[in-house]
Write an enzyme that holds these catalytic residues in place. Structure first.
Site, PDB file in Angstrom:
ATOM      1  N   ASP A   1     -48.675 -24.287  -7.152  1.00  0.00           N
ATOM      2  CA  ASP A   1     -48.416 -22.888  -6.832  1.00  0.00           C
ATOM      3  C   ASP A   1     -48.555 -22.107  -8.137  1.00  0.00           C
ATOM      4  OD1 ASP A   1     -47.790 -20.461  -5.666  1.00  0.00           O
ATOM      5  OD2 ASP A   1     -46.106 -21.254  -4.502  1.00  0.00           O
TER       6      ASP A   1
HETATM    7  C1  BGC Z   1     -47.103 -18.013  -3.474  1.00  0.00           C
HETATM    8  C2  BGC Z   1     -48.252 -18.721  -2.794  1.00  0.00           C
HETATM    9  C3  BGC Z   1     -49.530 -17.979  -3.027  1.00  0.00           C
HETATM   10  C4  BGC Z   1     -49.756 -17.817  -4.529  1.00  0.00           C
HETATM   11  C5  BGC Z   1     -51.035 -17.086  -4.876  1.00  0.00           C
HETATM   12  C6  BGC Z   1     -47.407 -17.704  -4.926  1.00  0.00           C
HETATM   13  O1  BGC Z   1     -46.437 -16.879  -5.471  1.00  0.00           O
HETATM   14  O2  BGC Z   1     -45.940 -18.800  -3.389  1.00  0.00           O
HETATM   15  O3  BGC Z   1     -48.009 -18.823  -1.419  1.00  0.00           O
HETATM   16  O4  BGC Z   1     -50.595 -18.638  -2.419  1.00  0.00           O
HETATM   17  O5  BGC Z   1     -48.665 -17.097  -5.064  1.00  0.00           O
HETATM   18  O6  BGC Z   1     -50.970 -15.763  -4.541  1.00  0.00           O
END
Ligand code: BGC
Length: 755
Positions: free
Chosen positions: A280
């Protein structure tokens, strides 16, 4: 065949790599074989490609840029979640990543004017209990993403909603591993039918937003395997995602993105997963530990303290703490995903293509209509008669649009954004604004009741609202509760004194219906006084039309709750959000600008998931707690009867029964099959099958579900595998968890299954 179906079928034929029998709930043996063949061929291809990559190229493909923070910008990098430069000389594509849980996201309008079709909340999709719809929704998102030149979608959120206040509950499929696994898997498969990659995320045990980047989620292995991990396992088996995104939190003391047990042992060894693990955004904490634990790609590298997969990785290769073979493996895994989805042979276009938004809007509307849950309909107040002379519509900007949830999943919808409210405080202020899609319930109601005087009041002045309700034949109150990534909701009560207003309107006009737009459960202290309640979730860009269709009976409601609605906050498994008080204290100290100028950070929070595998309804039933509305619940404008249960034992038992529409209008039902199963701690009641079925008045159909034996099993940690103890398992067919219209028994022999 409807045009949308045709459109997506042709996409499947075009790319020819991933397909799904439209009615699939489980992976058939033919499909498993086709998947295995595609996987083997992709592995060979990936291995051959890696052999041709230079060391420098291998060190690039495992790092994702964050476009908005990135200093060196390749020419084709556009604002979105991520970008990874490919190797043109080998035909290895650049990875162009976008969030896409509910449509191609464009948070905070980072790409000016770039709109996309906005689907309803994932919870709404889950409420349809319709895997075919999940597939077609995913296929639609994927088609738009491809036309916009994105080829890796950060979709497939399959975290189980363990708590009623999860800020991202609306982005997930609810609390049951089977429903989540099937719906999530079908949606992923749909995305990938466009020859692009989908992730499945956030691996794992990340149901809480409060302190999500520092908290430590604790649970026993067997319980984890039987709940959150099972949802991922099923979604991966059905969806075959190219990538898995590991989550921010720790799980049993190790960060999820450097957790050898989760990544190397469970995902890659036990499940044989061949694709890549991406972090993530900002979830990487080390180089050697993370890579040796199984992390393959650092996403949003500019968000980490240092670019762990940059210079430190080169140094670790030089000193031998990471092997060259592991670097090759990381690249091979990414290329497996790029190959198995068909992306490598069908690169996305170099420039954006046109999109048939009108066609795609039909999918958004169908999803909204199938996901709405009729919670109460006393005296058959609904459907509304088109002869009503005056209809009062109240609250939630229902004159202009419908609410959506905030965070990474935010779509800038095709019709525009009539209302957008920036946040002034809270963790989510940097990533979210409260956003309405332009789909006016007021206009849609007026269109279906052309003879009526339809008026709107915003509901803030309770006395004026009551007076207007007294003058109207019917009052429709729009209740709302906004959720966003990065913060949990702190109360299950509707905000802004809505409960007071709803109770006052209901007292003033006995013909009051409440339409809720919420991203999860809410309390309804006025429920006894209101004859009709519809849960419309965040209904997406055609939500206004869908709500009106359900109110007037153009569409017969058929959604079923994918999450328990508790009767009080005290009923929740954790009545207080772990870490919330500490986080608020730290925020307050920071706002006050501590005397020494130091930033205060909340202490690391341990979250004990004591309910173990008894997530949601399993726990409520075990604790003997009666919720406001149980999992699986939902009414219709017609009635259904179940009969003639047949239970056929075997290694994959099958259960069939007859469903009959005994009312006078057509409607869809989603009967549910539960088993009292598992032996540890007395076992639990578990959903083992469901089948959405459409029936004309008087029509009867026999429906059949096949039971995955893992749903009956305990996970045996010592023996490393599933164990179904020999014996007789009670089978219940019903309308919701705990209901038993039909009772039977399933005899099982002792079975041991691989993990
Ligand atoms: C979120 C993800 C997301 C990623 C990219 C993160 O903060 O938890 O779900 O895909 O950001 O935007």
């Amino acid at each position: 065949m409807p045009a949308t179906k045709h459109l997506f079928k042709s996409a499947i034929l075009l790319f020819g790599c991933i397909s799904i029998p439209v009615d699939a709930r489980t992976v058939t043996s033919d499909q498993r074989k086709a998947d295995q063949d595609a996987s083997d061929a992709s592995e060979q291809r990936a291995t051959a490609l890696v052999a041709q990559m230079t060391d420098a190229e291998k060190l690039v493909y495992i790092q994702g840029y964050l476009p908005r923070r990135s200093k060196d910008r390749p020419a084709d990098m556009i604002p979105s979640a991520g970008y990874v430069p490919g190797v043109p000389r080998l035909g290895i594509p650049n990875l162009r990543e976008s969030d896409a849980s509910l449509g191609v996201a464009n948070q905070l309008e980072q790409r000016k004017g770039d709109v996309a079709t906005a689907l309803p909340a994932t919870l709404s999709l889950a409420a349809s209990f319709d895997p075919d719809l999940a597939y077609r929704s995913g296929a639609m998102i994927g088609a738009e993403a491809r036309a916009k030149t994105f080829n890796v979608l950060l979709a497939g959120g399959v975290n189980l909603t363990r708590d009623p206040w999860g800020g991202r509950a609306f982005e997930y499929f609810g609390e049951d591993p089977l429903l989540t696994g099937i719906m999530g898997g079908a949606s992923i498969r749909g995305v990938q039918s466009n020859a692009i990659v989908s992730t499945v995320k956030h691996y794992v045990l990340n149901p809480q937003e409060t302190l999500r980047t520092t908290s430590d989620a604790r649970i026993g292995e067997a319980a984890l395997r039987e709940s959150d991990l099972l949802a991922f396992q099923l979604a991966i088996e059905l969806g075959q995602p190219g990538s898995v995104m590991c989550s921010y939190n720790k799980v049993n003391t190790d960060w999820a993105c450097e957790n050898d047990f989760l990544l190397n042992q469970v995902l890659k060894r036990d499940w044989g997963y061949k694709g890549w693990v991406m972090s993530d955004w900002g979830a990487v904490h080390s180089t050697v530990k993370a890579i040796n634990a199984g992390l393959d790609q650092e996403s949003g590298r500019e968000l980490d303290k240092v670019i762990y997969f940059g210079a430190p990785l080169a140094a670790a290769l030089a000193d031998g703490s990471i092997q060259q073979s592991r670097l090759a493996d990381m690249n091979r895994r990414i290329l497996w995903g790029v190959s198995v989805t068909g992306l490598i042979d069908h690169p996305v276009p170099a420039a954006a293509q046109s999109i048939d938004y009108a066609e795609h809007a039909k999918v958004a509307q169908e999803a909204a209509e199938k996901g709405m849950v009729l919670l109460k309909n006393e005296g058959d107040m609904l459907p509304l008669a088109r002869t009503a002379k005056s209809i009062l519509v109240i609250g939630a900007h229902a004159d202009r649009g419908v609410l959506s949830g905030g965070g990474a999943s935010q779509v800038r919808s095709v019709g525009g954004v009539p209302v957008e409210i920036p946040l002034t405080e809270g963790s989510a202020a940097s990533i979210s604004r409260m956003t309405w899609h332009a789909s006016s319930p007021l206009a849609a109601i007026q269109a279906l009741a052309p003879g009526a005087k339809v008026t709107f009041v915003d509901g803030r002045d309770v006395a004026a609202t009551v007076a207007a309700a007294q003058r109207s034949d019917v009052a429709i109150v729009f209740g709302w509760q906004w959720r966003t990534e990065k913060q949990d909701i702190e109360t299950l009560s509707l905000p802004d004194q809505q409960d007071v207003m709803i109770a006052a309107v209901a007292a003033a006009n006995p013909r009051t219906a409440v339409v809720l737009q919420t991203g999860g459960p809410v309390l309804m202290p006025w429920l006894d006084k209101v004859p009709a309640v519809i849960e419309a979730w965040y209904p997406g860009q055609k939500g206004g039309e869908a709500i009106a269709n359900v109110l007037f009976g153009t569409v017969n409601p058929s959604g079923r709750l994918p999450m328990t609605f508790p009767a009080s906050e005290a009923q929740a498994p954790r009545p207080v959000i772990p870490g919330l008080t500490a986080m608020k204290a730290a925020e307050a100290a920071n706002n006050a600008g501590g005397a020494d100028g130091m930033k205060s950070s909340p202490p690391a929070t341990v979250i004990e998931y004591r309910e173990g595998a008894d997530v949601g309804y399993r726990g409520y039933l075990k604790r003997g707690v009666r919720p406001l509305f149980p999992f699986g619940y939902g009414l219709s404008y017609t009635r259904f009867r179940y009969a003639a249960l047949r239970v056929t034992a075997g290694s994959h038992p099958s259960i069939s029964f007859e469903v009959k529409n005994i009312g006078t209008i057509a409607g869809a039902d989603s009967p549910q099959v539960y088993a009292q199963a598992g032996r540890r701690d007395g076992g639990s009641l578990r959903l083992v099958g469901f089948h959405r079925v459409m029936l004309a008045p008087g029509e009867a159909k026999r429906v059949s579900v096949t039971v995955d034996p893992r749903l009956l099993a305990d996970y045996d940690v010592a023996a490393r595998g599933w164990h179904v103890a020999a014996g007789r398992y009670p089978i219940l067919v019903g309308r919701f968890a705990g209901d038993a219209e039909l009772n039977g028994e399933l005899a099982m022999a002792d079975v041991r299954l691989a993990p």
